[in-house]
Each structure stands twice: as structure tokens, then as C-alpha cells.
Design an enzyme around this catalytic site. Sequence first.
Site, PDB file in Angstrom:
ATOM      1  CE  LYS A   1     -10.716   1.777   4.091  1.00 38.56           C
ATOM      2  NZ  LYS A   1      -9.275   1.858   3.747  1.00 38.56           N
TER       3      LYS A   1
ATOM      4  CD  GLU B   1     -12.296   1.442   0.409  1.00 38.84           C
ATOM      5  OE1 GLU B   1     -12.723   0.434   1.031  1.00 38.84           O
ATOM      6  OE2 GLU B   1     -11.081   1.638   0.193  1.00 38.84           O
TER       7      GLU B   1
ATOM      8  CD  GLU C   1      -7.481   5.705   7.422  1.00 37.37           C
ATOM      9  OE1 GLU C   1      -7.602   4.904   6.485  1.00 37.37           O
ATOM     10  OE2 GLU C   1      -6.408   5.899   8.029  1.00 37.37           O
TER      11      GLU C   1
ATOM     12  CD  GLU D   1      -2.686  -0.765   2.749  1.00 42.04           C
ATOM     13  OE1 GLU D   1      -2.809   0.399   3.204  1.00 42.04           O
ATOM     14  OE2 GLU D   1      -3.117  -1.773   3.337  1.00 42.04           O
TER      15      GLU D   1
END
Length: 328
Positions: free
Chosen positions: A293, A290, A298, A239
Site C-alpha cells: 500500500k 500491508e 495506509e 471498515e
Amino acid sequence: MECNFGLNYGTQGDNLPTPDKGLNPLRQVVWRLRLFSPDRAILNYLNSSDSGIVVLSIGTFNEEIEKIAVDQNYANSWVQQNIVPFSEIIFSHIVVGNEVIPGPIGNFVIQAMINMEKAIKECTTHDIYVTTTVSMNVLGTSYPPSAGAFGEDSMTVMRGVVHFLQTRGYPLFLNVYPYFAYANNPAEIRLDYALFNTTDIVVQDGDLQYRNLFYAMVDSVIWAVEKAEGPNVEIVVSETGWPSAGNGDITTVEHARMYVNNLITTQMKSGTPKRPQHAMKTHIFAMYNENLKPEGVERNFGIYHPDLSEVYHVDWPKWTGRCNLENM
């Protein structure tokens, strides 16, 4: 090197497109994909002839690690359910856990990797590497890079992990986020150094010169791994990315675009100062913003909005045909 870039496919959103729609724009630009855990809809699509994705890294849930470690049958069942039915997918890695070292779950990682490897050999004919993902938190010392060493709370487990990987020729997955390093210490870390946006030598470490924080962070882990008797353990960046919102002027769309595109350009030229000839495999985090999250940064690491419009444009290196699979 163009075959070394990929994406993390996160699914923590209630408004995300179906895999066929979400992956279609990436058919000719993303060669690698990483799933944090088995997702039936994604696996079914990737198993079709239309996906265009070549290799897949797939993770276990962290809460499964102890079960995999203490029960070989559980490990076998995991492979039977999540690998065997998908014969058209080339699985490159099974990743046992994400950032559980140091910590109580981390104590089960080595045996879980051993059992997972046995399960692969018993249940499939595939050549799949087994590894785990760690963060920079495994280090006790990270600066300068040559001083990189595992911390006291992770040393014992990491020595075992490194031994497992070294003896089998498997890589270590590493999450690398210059954003968090900068955001936590903006007084001492230059923003342009974190964004690959300077040609200055910012850190001189013996004969090694560092012009970006990303390479300094990776090399500090390479030094730690080598000190733990893993001279041949490859580092795969599982990541990395930069959020486009959530923390004021630090997290802008332009900064996110700059980070990812500069990363790709830099790695197309060479490896890290410690391993300049090594073409490092790298997964960008992440495919989507997203919304399930935690609020803040985040939710804002995505390259795409859930409606498939770009948060920012990535100049992915193009590849044609099938890349060499000998070194997955």
C-alpha cells in the site's frame, strides 16, 4: 452482540502468510470476514472444514461494476465463478464496489446491484444480500448528526441505492474512520472523543448525546438514509480502525489498541444514540500491515504483522458454537 465483529482481510502485501496460517489464530474470535475481491487461495481455505469462519462478505473489483451493470451474463458468470464452487462458505453479502459514490463509476452501482441480485437467484440457492460500500464522502452535511444529508453530487445515486436496499431488506455498508476526521481537523475535534476515551457528552444533538465520534459519524449517515426514504436500512460498518504508525504522535500502537478495544467494549454495551437497541455489525480494518500500500498510515492499519506477531492485542469477545444466522 459478540457475533457482530469481524475483520477485513486485505492482501496488498508481498510477505503475507498463507490463509491457513493467517486465519488459524482467529478461529474462535472472529465470526465475520470481509474480502475486498475474490481471492482463490482464501476462498479455497474458507471452503474447507478447518477455517472456523462462519460468514463472508465478498466484494467486486470497482472496475467490474460497469460490466456487471450492462451485461447480465457477466453478472451470472461472476456468481458462477466466485460463489457457486464454494458450497461450504456462508456468503452473507456481495458488495458491489467500494467507495465509488460519488463518481462516474457510481452511476452504474444501482443497475449492477440489480443484475447481481438476479444472478444470485438464477445461479444459486443461497440467500445472499447485495449492497455497496460508501464512505462519509457521500454526505454533504454531517454535523450535527441529525443534520446528516447526502451531498448534491451523490444524492441522486444514493436515493436509488437506498430504495433498492429498503425494498429488499438489505443493509448499506459504511466505512467509518474517526482517525481521518481527527487528523484533518485536530483543532476542532478532541483526540479522546475520536478514541472512545471520554465519558463526557461532547455533542448534544436534541435529545441525543454523543461521547464518541464514531457513533456521531454513523448516526449522521443513518439520518441521511432515513431522509432518503430508507427508515429500515441497516448500517453495517464495513471498515473502521486506527493506524499504528505513519503520522507522528497521532498514530501510535497505543492509540490503535485503544481505539479498537474501546470500540468493541462500547458496542458490546449498546448501539448508537439514534439506534441504541441495534447491534451493529462491524468489521475492523485490517488483519495485516500491508507493505504494497502507499507509504505512511495506509501500511499501518494491521492488527498483525505479516509474521503473525501482534501489532497490538485485541480483546475479542469470545463466542462458542455457531451464532444465529437468521440475521446475517
